[in-house]
Design an enzyme around this catalytic site. Structure first.
Site, mmCIF file in Angstrom:
data_model
loop_
_atom_site.group_PDB
_atom_site.id
_atom_site.type_symbol
_atom_site.label_atom_id
_atom_site.label_comp_id
_atom_site.label_asym_id
_atom_site.label_seq_id
_atom_site.Cartn_x
_atom_site.Cartn_y
_atom_site.Cartn_z
ATOM 1 N N HIS A 57 0.854 -1.205 0.000
ATOM 2 C CA HIS A 57 0.000 0.000 0.000
ATOM 3 C C HIS A 57 0.881 1.243 0.000
ATOM 4 O O HIS A 57 1.511 1.573 1.012
ATOM 5 C CB HIS A 57 -0.931 0.013 1.216
ATOM 6 C CG HIS A 57 -1.914 1.142 1.196
ATOM 7 N ND1 HIS A 57 -3.276 0.938 1.158
ATOM 8 C CD2 HIS A 57 -1.751 2.480 1.198
ATOM 9 C CE1 HIS A 57 -3.897 2.105 1.143
ATOM 10 N NE2 HIS A 57 -2.981 3.065 1.170
ATOM 11 N N GLN A 152 -9.524 9.722 -4.673
ATOM 12 C CA GLN A 152 -9.133 10.374 -3.415
ATOM 13 C C GLN A 152 -10.218 11.302 -2.849
ATOM 14 O O GLN A 152 -10.453 11.346 -1.650
ATOM 15 C CB GLN A 152 -7.850 11.193 -3.653
ATOM 16 C CG GLN A 152 -7.435 12.125 -2.539
ATOM 17 C CD GLN A 152 -6.722 11.403 -1.415
ATOM 18 O OE1 GLN A 152 -5.581 10.964 -1.564
ATOM 19 N NE2 GLN A 152 -7.394 11.251 -0.284
ATOM 20 N N HIS A 210 -9.339 2.027 0.329
ATOM 21 C CA HIS A 210 -9.135 2.697 1.608
ATOM 22 C C HIS A 210 -10.465 2.549 2.340
ATOM 23 O O HIS A 210 -11.487 3.046 1.854
ATOM 24 C CB HIS A 210 -8.826 4.172 1.394
ATOM 25 C CG HIS A 210 -7.437 4.437 0.915
ATOM 26 N ND1 HIS A 210 -6.986 4.046 -0.312
ATOM 27 C CD2 HIS A 210 -6.405 5.073 1.527
ATOM 28 C CE1 HIS A 210 -5.721 4.419 -0.443
ATOM 29 N NE2 HIS A 210 -5.340 5.053 0.650
ATOM 30 N N GLU A 213 -10.841 4.376 7.308
ATOM 31 C CA GLU A 213 -9.637 5.015 7.866
ATOM 32 C C GLU A 213 -10.103 6.139 8.789
ATOM 33 O O GLU A 213 -10.074 7.322 8.443
ATOM 34 C CB GLU A 213 -8.715 5.551 6.760
ATOM 35 C CG GLU A 213 -7.377 6.020 7.323
ATOM 36 C CD GLU A 213 -6.438 6.581 6.265
ATOM 37 O OE1 GLU A 213 -6.841 6.679 5.095
ATOM 38 O OE2 GLU A 213 -5.298 6.934 6.626
HETATM 39 FE FE FE2 Z 1 -3.327 5.180 1.495
#
Ligand code: FE2
Length: 423
Positions: A57, A152, A210, A213
């Site tokens: 990652h 993102q 992801h 998180e």
């Molecule tokens: Fe990351």
């Protein structure tokens, strides 16, 4: 005549004093005192020979941008995302490529010859996608680079991401990414997981999101990711990265979740350097560590690997791209210090990472690719303690990096002493 033979090596599984015979880029024999000759012979002198380190990652598009266009003043995850947004308009294909290639050179020097990098697709120009696709081809003789289409700024939260992500896959990006906890609602996060898993199933691609998180114990997108993995038959091809919310979840809920994850053969990637730095930021004291439940996941039979995640970028100011530094942090944060458990931690940056990426021919058995790293340490525990020099890095039977042994020479009055911290 063989191409290369490594004499008297210790292996990560505890076997000692073995020779490794290499021909045409492949390991052809492993055993004690092999009766064979080779064009090149390396005496490992009882040191550890391991398959290469795997970083499962990373973010190669943002690495080595430390200080551009400014520093992350708070050091938080959210300011990091903000800062990356400020930097994006200034990126060029050339600058991304130059930084990525520098990172790859660091990787080779560290014996890390397989990397899964997420690539930001929240950018209509797809600059990072184009740059890293070129890097993937240029570095292929030395590094297996796998790329993840990573929205993102959110799959729904940033509407152009959906089309950009498909364009990135059309261009040859390997893996479908996601960031469900960053969507506007839990429901939108769950919907993004469903769509992205279906996309991967239709294209027969792997998934690496992801996921959760966060320190919010109610961030449970891993449950949804596990469900769709099982529903779509994606067993063994889906990775949940980070899963930090699991640290804070209710134990009873986790006791139901882990067997479901094992059933769907979900892979987990923890990122110890980043998790211990970025999680728990809203806590006073006691302060949560934030890393996912590595020990319990391993005990449930789930494949757990470690990633470096970030290095000298908007999210993390440190690092020299050493996967043993990652593993060292991981064992401390997870309190995995039992003798056999420490070997599992070494596997989190080697074999388990290879499983996440689905690498073929990884390992030190006959028939495997002749990719070997010889460390200035005798066993995995010593390697974790010392983060030692990579004396030889071998790719397909060819030495592609060498580092001299690191030894301090002391002169104390009439005595000369050498120190290398091994016992
Ligand atoms: Fe990351």
């Amino acid at each position: 005549m063989l191409d290369l033979i490594i004499r008297n090596a210790n292996l990560p599984d505890g076997r000692t004093g073995l020779d490794i015979a290499i021909q045409n880029g492949t390991i052809v024999d492993v055993g004690p005192h092999l009766n064979a000759q080779a064009n090149r012979e390396i005496d490992a002198t009882g040191l550890l020979a391991t398959p290469p380190f795997v970083d499962s990652h990373f973010h190669m598009d943002s690495t080595l941008t430390y200080g551009q266009p400014r520093l992350n003043e708070s050091g938080t995850l959210l300011e990091g995302i903000e800062l990356w947004g400020e930097l994006k308009p200034h990126l060029t294909v050339e600058s991304i490529k130059a930084r990525a290639m520098e990172l790859c050179h660091w990787a080779v020097a560290r014996g890390t010859l397989a990397i899964r990098s997420h690539v930001d697709v929240s950018d209509e120009r797809l600059l990072a996608v184009n740059a890293l696709l070129e890097v993937r081809e240029e570095i292929r003789p030395y590094i297996d680079l796998q790329l993840v289409a990573f929205p993102q700024d959110g799959y729904f939260r940033y509407p152009p991401s959906a089309a950009n992500l498909e364009r990135a896959l059309d261009l040859g990006i390997d893996v479908v990414g996601g960031i469900p906890h960053f969507e506007r609602t839990m429901a939108e996060g769950a919907a993004s997981v469903k769509i992205l898993c279906e996309l991967a199933a239709n294209r027969t691609l792997r998934v690496d999101m992801h996921c959760d998180e966060s320190d919010d114990p109610h961030s449970r997108h891993i449950e949804t990711l596990t469900f769709h993995t099982q529903r779509l038959g994606l067993h063994g091809r889906v990775t949940g990265s980070h899963l930090t919310s699991m640290h804070s979840m209710d134990n009873y809920y986790v006791s139901k979740l882990l067997p479901l994850m094992a059933e769907a053969q979900i892979h987990v990637v923890a990122n110890p350097l980043i998790n211990i730095t970025l999680q728990g930021r809203h806590d006073t004291y006691p302060k949560r560590r934030g890393m996912t439940r590595v020990k319990e996941l391993l005990e449930a039979g789930i494949n757990v690997a470690f990633g470096h995640d970030a290095m000298m970028d908007p999210w993390y100011s440190f690092g020299s791209y050493d996967m043993l530094e990652v593993a060292h942090m991981g064992l401390h944060v997870a309190q995995i210090t039992g003798v056999d458990q420490m070997r599992q931690i070494f596997e989190a940056v080697t074999f388990n990472g290879a499983n996440v990426l689905g690498l073929e021919g990884y390992g030190l058995e006959p028939g495997c690719n002749a990719d070997v790293v010889i460390l200035q340490a005798r066993n995995p525990q010593e390697a974790l303690r010392l983060k030692p020099a990579r004396l030889f890095v071998i790719r397909r039977g060819i030495v592609i990096a060498e580092t001299p042994p690191v030894i301090s020479r002391l002169e104390l009055e009439d005595k000369k002493i050498e120190v290398d911290f091994r016992r």
